[in-house]
Design an enzyme around this catalytic site. Sequence first.
Site, PDB file in Angstrom:
ATOM      1  N   ASP A  37      -6.052  22.577  -5.146  1.00 57.84           N
ATOM      2  CA  ASP A  37      -7.083  21.360  -5.221  1.00 57.84           C
ATOM      3  C   ASP A  37      -8.360  21.576  -4.581  1.00 57.84           C
ATOM      4  O   ASP A  37      -8.780  22.521  -4.510  1.00 57.84           O
ATOM      5  CB  ASP A  37      -5.764  20.284  -3.483  1.00 57.84           C
ATOM      6  CG  ASP A  37      -6.448  18.959  -3.992  1.00 57.84           C
ATOM      7  OD1 ASP A  37      -7.736  18.093  -3.922  1.00 57.84           O
ATOM      8  OD2 ASP A  37      -5.587  18.445  -4.471  1.00 57.84           O
ATOM      9  N   ARG A  39     -10.142  19.653  -2.414  1.00 59.08           N
ATOM     10  CA  ARG A  39     -10.229  19.520  -1.240  1.00 59.08           C
ATOM     11  C   ARG A  39      -9.326  20.196  -0.624  1.00 59.08           C
ATOM     12  O   ARG A  39      -7.788  20.359  -1.055  1.00 59.08           O
ATOM     13  CB  ARG A  39     -10.469  18.614  -0.458  1.00 59.08           C
ATOM     14  CG  ARG A  39      -9.550  17.190  -0.574  1.00 59.08           C
ATOM     15  CD  ARG A  39      -9.460  16.113  -0.658  1.00 59.08           C
ATOM     16  NE  ARG A  39      -8.803  15.638  -1.534  1.00 59.08           N
ATOM     17  CZ  ARG A  39      -7.280  14.692  -0.631  1.00 59.08           C
ATOM     18  NH1 ARG A  39      -7.278  14.379   0.612  1.00 59.08           N
ATOM     19  NH2 ARG A  39      -6.247  14.292  -1.590  1.00 59.08           N
ATOM     20  N   ILE A  57      -9.827  21.756 -11.612  1.00 59.61           N
ATOM     21  CA  ILE A  57      -9.563  21.887 -12.693  1.00 59.61           C
ATOM     22  C   ILE A  57     -10.262  22.229 -13.711  1.00 59.61           C
ATOM     23  O   ILE A  57      -9.152  22.324 -15.016  1.00 59.61           O
ATOM     24  CB  ILE A  57      -7.575  20.973 -12.524  1.00 59.61           C
ATOM     25  CG1 ILE A  57      -7.958  19.987 -12.733  1.00 59.61           C
ATOM     26  CG2 ILE A  57      -7.330  21.063 -11.252  1.00 59.61           C
ATOM     27  CD1 ILE A  57      -6.939  18.457 -13.359  1.00 59.61           C
ATOM     28  N   TYR A 155      -7.817   5.450 -17.031  1.00 60.36           N
ATOM     29  CA  TYR A 155      -6.943   6.245 -16.431  1.00 60.36           C
ATOM     30  C   TYR A 155      -5.834   5.979 -17.687  1.00 60.36           C
ATOM     31  O   TYR A 155      -5.396   6.910 -17.942  1.00 60.36           O
ATOM     32  CB  TYR A 155      -6.387   5.179 -15.569  1.00 60.36           C
ATOM     33  CG  TYR A 155      -5.228   6.537 -14.629  1.00 60.36           C
ATOM     34  CD1 TYR A 155      -5.595   7.396 -14.267  1.00 60.36           C
ATOM     35  CD2 TYR A 155      -4.075   5.669 -14.634  1.00 60.36           C
ATOM     36  CE1 TYR A 155      -3.968   8.081 -13.898  1.00 60.36           C
ATOM     37  CE2 TYR A 155      -2.630   5.654 -13.525  1.00 60.36           C
ATOM     38  CZ  TYR A 155      -3.163   6.662 -13.454  1.00 60.36           C
ATOM     39  OH  TYR A 155      -1.924   7.675 -12.876  1.00 60.36           O
TER      40      TYR A 155
END
Length: 338
Positions: A37, A39, A57, A155
């Site tokens: 991740d 965070r 990523i 999205y």
Amino acid sequence: MSTPSRRILVTGAAGEIGHGLVSAFAKDPDVHVIAVDLRDPGKAIRANLDDLHLGDICDRSFIDHIVTLHEVTEIVHLAALLSTRAEHVPERAHEVNVDGTFNLLRVAAEQAQSFSRVVKFTVPSSIAVYGLSEQEKSLGGKVGLDECLRPVTMYGANKLYCESLGRYYGRHYRSLTSEGPPPIDFRCLRLPGVIAAETKPTGGTSDFVPEMIHAAAAGQPYECFVREETRIPWMTMPECVDAMLGLLEAPALPGCVYNVSSFSASAGELEAALRPHFPNLQVTYTPHAGRQAMVDTWPDDVDVTAAMRDWGYAPRWTLEQALEHYIVPSVRRQYAST
Ligand code: SER
């Protein structure tokens, strides 16, 4: 103790679905979770992880480095920028949602080739891949897997393309030259709006329902950003995690992409169903034109028969059952302890 045979790389482990999924994985001694991740996911999630790597990523060298440290047998790719957030930063959304997915598919294919073993790759998609016209939306009812795939959001466009990209890696990779099976077993779950009681959503356009629930439990008024009659399909987070696990654990599947959903409900119906549990609930409707326009292109409901037929998916709860068995007790517990 024997070494776990499944080494699962989970991206977006600190997110809403990651939260539920890694706690389910933690109960399985045969699973080793390698979480990724941007965070730190916090102490509670960290306790369920075998390894944690903080990074992006989109950074190819970061992903390459992780797979030099671990022999990954499966990837569960949850990291994404959701629909509302993506409209604010569409170029960044494309990088995360498309380039990030491509990086991971590429690495999965390389891992498969290095270890002569198919790598399972599971990823959520979304009802945002649909783009119903006003007339199609007015008909209501369930929309099929291959109907109305004309997304109007970054999205939705990203997710629809990633469905195709995954199908390519899973079914048609290097079709002119390659011998043997494709390197990836690609599985994709098209999710409806997901309602979690333990976490608050951010960045989605289906957030109006979970936001209303959290406001009800916190005793705060809620100003809903869509019209009262706005209707889409839903499921709760435990159902979503079970569906992800069901898809992950099913034997070879005829399809790559599956719709799932438990019930269809409008914002107003949710408000009415919440009221007996939270009699002081105050909801006003102030539609945000842009977000309303996005959600108006999503179906009222989706056809889940392929998932039922191919891997035994079964919708579990109606709206009222979801409230009674999960949402209300969990959200009450959460706000009692804060
Ligand atoms: N929950 C997603 C969003 O609102 C849609 O699947 O962006």
